[in-house]
Design a protein around this motif. Structure first.
Motif, PDB file in Angstrom:
ATOM      1  N   PRO A  59     -38.826  -2.819 108.334  1.00 20.98           N
ATOM      2  CA  PRO A  59     -39.101  -1.589 108.774  1.00 20.98           C
ATOM      3  C   PRO A  59     -39.553  -1.777 110.266  1.00 20.98           C
ATOM      4  CG  PRO A  59     -40.230  -1.901 106.599  1.00 20.98           C
ATOM      5  CD  PRO A  59     -39.528  -3.033 106.901  1.00 20.98           C
ATOM      6  N   ARG A  60     -40.453  -2.503 110.433  1.00 20.32           N
ATOM      7  CA  ARG A  60     -41.255  -2.542 111.751  1.00 20.32           C
ATOM      8  C   ARG A  60     -40.127  -2.625 113.084  1.00 20.32           C
ATOM      9  NH1 ARG A  60     -43.795  -1.967 115.937  1.00 20.32           N
ATOM     10  NH2 ARG A  60     -44.751  -3.319 117.069  1.00 20.32           N
ATOM     11  N   LEU A  61     -38.857  -3.193 112.627  1.00 15.19           N
ATOM     12  CA  LEU A  61     -37.750  -3.182 113.716  1.00 15.19           C
ATOM     13  C   LEU A  61     -37.508  -1.701 114.332  1.00 15.19           C
ATOM     14  CD1 LEU A  61     -35.591  -5.921 112.366  1.00 15.19           C
ATOM     15  CD2 LEU A  61     -36.962  -6.179 114.352  1.00 15.19           C
ATOM     16  N   LEU A  62     -37.656  -0.799 113.493  1.00 15.51           N
ATOM     17  CA  LEU A  62     -37.308   0.632 113.720  1.00 15.51           C
ATOM     18  C   LEU A  62     -38.348   1.332 114.536  1.00 15.51           C
ATOM     19  CD1 LEU A  62     -36.262   2.026 109.907  1.00 15.51           C
ATOM     20  CD2 LEU A  62     -34.675   0.966 111.778  1.00 15.51           C
ATOM     21  N   ASP A  63     -39.311   0.490 114.685  1.00 17.82           N
ATOM     22  CA  ASP A  63     -40.364   1.149 115.708  1.00 17.82           C
ATOM     23  C   ASP A  63     -39.886   0.977 117.410  1.00 17.82           C
ATOM     24  OD1 ASP A  63     -41.833   2.057 113.983  1.00 17.82           O
ATOM     25  OD2 ASP A  63     -43.143   0.342 113.749  1.00 17.82           O
ATOM     26  N   PHE A  64     -38.930   0.228 117.585  1.00 18.49           N
ATOM     27  CA  PHE A  64     -38.702  -0.234 118.934  1.00 18.49           C
ATOM     28  C   PHE A  64     -37.459   0.238 119.193  1.00 18.49           C
ATOM     29  CE2 PHE A  64     -40.540  -3.958 116.825  1.00 18.49           C
ATOM     30  CZ  PHE A  64     -41.522  -4.219 117.741  1.00 18.49           C
ATOM     31  N   ALA A  65     -37.376   0.627 120.694  1.00 19.01           N
ATOM     32  CA  ALA A  65     -36.091   1.385 121.320  1.00 19.01           C
ATOM     33  C   ALA A  65     -35.015   0.453 121.213  1.00 19.01           C
ATOM     34  CB  ALA A  65     -36.403   1.731 122.678  1.00 19.01           C
ATOM     35  N   GLU A  66     -35.257  -0.814 121.310  1.00 12.91           N
ATOM     36  CA  GLU A  66     -34.141  -1.859 121.346  1.00 12.91           C
ATOM     37  C   GLU A  66     -34.492  -3.281 120.744  1.00 12.91           C
ATOM     38  OE1 GLU A  66     -32.761  -2.246 125.396  1.00 12.91           O
ATOM     39  OE2 GLU A  66     -34.164  -3.839 125.767  1.00 12.91           O
ATOM     40  N   VAL A  67     -33.778  -3.867 120.107  1.00  5.20           N
ATOM     41  CA  VAL A  67     -34.158  -5.330 119.703  1.00  5.20           C
ATOM     42  C   VAL A  67     -33.086  -6.211 120.358  1.00  5.20           C
ATOM     43  CG1 VAL A  67     -35.199  -4.392 117.599  1.00  5.20           C
ATOM     44  CG2 VAL A  67     -32.851  -4.588 117.539  1.00  5.20           C
ATOM     45  N   TRP A  68     -33.275  -7.458 120.178  1.00 10.14           N
ATOM     46  CA  TRP A  68     -32.648  -8.561 120.150  1.00 10.14           C
ATOM     47  C   TRP A  68     -32.217  -9.575 119.139  1.00 10.14           C
ATOM     48  CZ3 TRP A  68     -30.379  -9.534 125.246  1.00 10.14           C
ATOM     49  CH2 TRP A  68     -30.751  -8.658 126.289  1.00 10.14           C
ATOM     50  N   ALA A  69     -31.073 -10.004 118.864  1.00  9.25           N
ATOM     51  CA  ALA A  69     -30.817 -10.821 117.638  1.00  9.25           C
ATOM     52  C   ALA A  69     -29.795 -11.962 118.258  1.00  9.25           C
ATOM     53  CB  ALA A  69     -30.041 -10.015 116.659  1.00  9.25           C
ATOM     54  N   ALA A  70     -29.915 -12.902 117.380  1.00 11.16           N
ATOM     55  CA  ALA A  70     -29.144 -14.225 117.760  1.00 11.16           C
ATOM     56  C   ALA A  70     -27.865 -13.760 117.747  1.00 11.16           C
ATOM     57  CB  ALA A  70     -29.351 -15.038 116.634  1.00 11.16           C
ATOM     58  N   ALA A  71     -26.926 -14.550 118.505  1.00  8.85           N
ATOM     59  CA  ALA A  71     -25.328 -14.020 118.538  1.00  8.85           C
ATOM     60  C   ALA A  71     -24.676 -15.153 118.570  1.00  8.85           C
ATOM     61  CB  ALA A  71     -25.358 -13.378 120.154  1.00  8.85           C
ATOM     62  N   GLY A  72     -24.935 -16.251 117.528  1.00  2.64           N
ATOM     63  CA  GLY A  72     -24.159 -17.229 116.966  1.00  2.64           C
ATOM     64  C   GLY A  72     -24.274 -18.514 117.612  1.00  2.64           C
ATOM     65  N   THR A  73     -25.439 -18.567 118.464  1.00  4.09           N
ATOM     66  CA  THR A  73     -25.788 -19.811 118.943  1.00  4.09           C
ATOM     67  C   THR A  73     -27.170 -19.934 119.102  1.00  4.09           C
ATOM     68  OG1 THR A  73     -25.563 -19.824 121.390  1.00  4.09           O
ATOM     69  CG2 THR A  73     -23.639 -20.375 120.230  1.00  4.09           C
ATOM     70  N   PRO A  74     -28.014 -20.958 119.272  1.00  2.00           N
ATOM     71  CA  PRO A  74     -29.470 -20.852 119.617  1.00  2.00           C
ATOM     72  C   PRO A  74     -29.745 -20.348 120.993  1.00  2.00           C
ATOM     73  CG  PRO A  74     -28.840 -23.123 118.492  1.00  2.00           C
ATOM     74  CD  PRO A  74     -27.669 -22.416 118.832  1.00  2.00           C
ATOM     75  N   ARG A  75     -28.819 -20.261 121.795  1.00  2.00           N
ATOM     76  CA  ARG A  75     -29.115 -19.896 123.067  1.00  2.00           C
ATOM     77  C   ARG A  75     -28.133 -18.590 123.701  1.00  2.00           C
ATOM     78  NH1 ARG A  75     -26.874 -25.518 125.389  1.00  2.00           N
ATOM     79  NH2 ARG A  75     -25.095 -24.364 125.055  1.00  2.00           N
ATOM     80  N   HIS A  76     -27.867 -17.759 122.583  1.00  2.00           N
ATOM     81  CA  HIS A  76     -27.250 -16.616 122.849  1.00  2.00           C
ATOM     82  C   HIS A  76     -27.710 -15.556 122.057  1.00  2.00           C
ATOM     83  CE1 HIS A  76     -24.088 -19.457 124.216  1.00  2.00           C
ATOM     84  NE2 HIS A  76     -23.893 -18.613 125.202  1.00  2.00           N
ATOM     85  N   MET A  77     -27.954 -14.171 122.665  1.00  3.80           N
ATOM     86  CA  MET A  77     -28.609 -13.242 121.761  1.00  3.80           C
ATOM     87  C   MET A  77     -27.716 -11.888 122.565  1.00  3.80           C
ATOM     88  SD  MET A  77     -32.668 -13.911 122.375  1.00  3.80           S
ATOM     89  CE  MET A  77     -32.891 -12.866 120.989  1.00  3.80           C
ATOM     90  N   PHE A  78     -27.967 -10.898 121.657  1.00  4.16           N
ATOM     91  CA  PHE A  78     -27.474  -9.635 121.941  1.00  4.16           C
ATOM     92  C   PHE A  78     -28.587  -8.406 121.801  1.00  4.16           C
ATOM     93  CE2 PHE A  78     -26.271  -9.604 117.551  1.00  4.16           C
ATOM     94  CZ  PHE A  78     -26.494  -8.605 117.078  1.00  4.16           C
ATOM     95  N   ARG A  79     -28.485  -7.457 122.647  1.00  4.53           N
ATOM     96  CA  ARG A  79     -29.229  -6.339 122.574  1.00  4.53           C
ATOM     97  C   ARG A  79     -28.525  -5.170 121.609  1.00  4.53           C
ATOM     98  NH1 ARG A  79     -30.233  -4.147 128.243  1.00  4.53           N
ATOM     99  NH2 ARG A  79     -28.261  -3.529 127.685  1.00  4.53           N
TER     100      ARG A  79
END
Length: 98
Positions: A59-79
Motif C-alpha cells: 500500500p505504500r506504493l499508492l502514496d507516490f505520484a509515479e513508481v518505477w518497475a523492472a522491465a524485463g532485464t536488470p538494466r531496464h525499467m518503466f515508469r
C-alpha cells in the motif's frame, strides 16, 4: 510463485507474506522464476509473465505520484502510476512489509 510489489524502502516480512499466500514460502529457484515468468531474476517485470502469478502490492506504493518497475532485464525499467500498475498487474493491495 507469488509476486510481491514493494516500495523500495520497505522489506517483505516473510511471516506476513506467507499468511497472504496461505502457505510457507521460500526463495524461488532461478530456473523456476525464468520458466514461470519468462524473466531472469533481477529484471522480473510486474506484468507480462508467461504464467499468471498471484500478486500483492504494498500500500505504500499508492502514496507516490509515479513508481518505477523492472522491465524485463536488470538494466531496464518503466515508469507508471501506482494505480495503473495495480490494474495492469492484477495485484491485490495488502500489508506484507515489516
Amino acid at each position: 510463485l507469488y509476486l510481491f510489489l514493494t516500495a523500495g524502502g520497505n522489506r517483505v516480512d516473510p511471516g506476513k507474506a506467507a499468511a497472504l499466500a496461505g502457505e510457507a514460502l521460500s526463495r524461488a529457484e532461478i530456473a523456476v522464476v525464468r520458466q514461470v515468468t519468462g524473466f531472469a531474476i533481477g529484471g522480473v517485470a510486474p506484468l507480462g509473465h508467461l504464467t499468471p502469478l498471484p500478486a500483492f502490492l504494498d500500500p505504500r506504493l499508492l502514496d507516490f505520484a509515479e513508481v518505477w518497475a523492472a522491465a524485463g532485464t536488470p538494466r531496464h525499467m518503466f515508469r507508471a502510476t501506482p494505480r495503473s500498475l495495480l490494474r495492469a498487474s492484477g495485484a491485490q493491495v495488502a500489508d506484507f512489509t515489516g
